[in-house]
Design a protein around this motif. Sequence first.
Motif, short mmCIF file in Angstrom:
data_model
loop_
_atom_site.label_atom_id
_atom_site.label_comp_id
_atom_site.label_asym_id
_atom_site.label_seq_id
_atom_site.Cartn_x
_atom_site.Cartn_y
_atom_site.Cartn_z
N ASP A 38 0.83 -1.21 0.00
CA ASP A 38 0.00 0.00 0.00
C ASP A 38 0.87 1.25 0.00
O ASP A 38 0.55 2.23 -0.69
N GLU A 42 0.94 4.05 -2.95
CA GLU A 42 0.60 5.44 -2.62
C GLU A 42 1.72 6.38 -3.04
O GLU A 42 1.47 7.50 -3.51
N LYS A 46 1.15 9.49 -5.69
CA LYS A 46 1.37 10.88 -5.30
C LYS A 46 2.48 11.56 -6.08
O LYS A 46 2.38 12.73 -6.43
#
Length: 252
Positions: A38, A42, A46
């Motif tokens: 995860d 992420e 981003k």
Amino acid sequence: MTKKTLANDELLGFSEQTAKIAALSAKPEVPHYFGHRDRVREKFKKAGDEIMADYELLELLLFRSIPRADTKPIAKALLARFGSLSEVLGAPEHLLCEVPGCGKSVAFDLKLVAAVSKRQNRNEVVGRIALDAWSKVVQYCMTAMAYEEREQFRILFLDKKNKLISDEVQQIGTVDHTPVYPREVIRRALELSSTAIIVVHNHPSGDPTPSRADIDMTKLLIEAGKPLGVTIHDHIIVGKSGHISMRGLKLI
């Protein structure tokens, strides 16, 4: 059976029952890499790929191929074996499968990604004026040939406006030699109504430095094409360490 023995058996039975109840009520242990996956996803969402290391991008690819294992060690092992992300994607399937944790399905997925990248680079060249999109031409040649295990002799056929009309591998040779027949190359150019060509071949050794045979063969192609109106724009040699242009080196 004595009362003391019976009491001990009852206590033992009670302990076993308690242990079973505790085991059933305990939450299953979550593998550490679940949270890690995860975090890596992420990070990519981003910031994109710019701040990510090669092994992290490779991890992301491996997530889909290996859903229930820690892919970081496998990604790092692949990079250690082949040297770079480009070389991992360019490696043949049988060598990929030699890396622990990288089976046939993983090797297939990596080769699929390599094929998509190659097709993308080719699509950015087809129909465009080759001399105006030179960096993309070189990038396509690098993607297509730099990591091949045997020499390939590729021809980019151009029309009167220097747009790419066909891209063909003419010959596949050995690790250090490809037979080239100038008359066949020029004959094919005339069949396609091509007035100019870019010659490309790879050096599996990794060093793109032209040999004397490379230079002599290019001169033969130039002489064969000249009376028939076929121009040899350049001869590009690609290898793992980079590429050279014979015209850039003023060899033609």
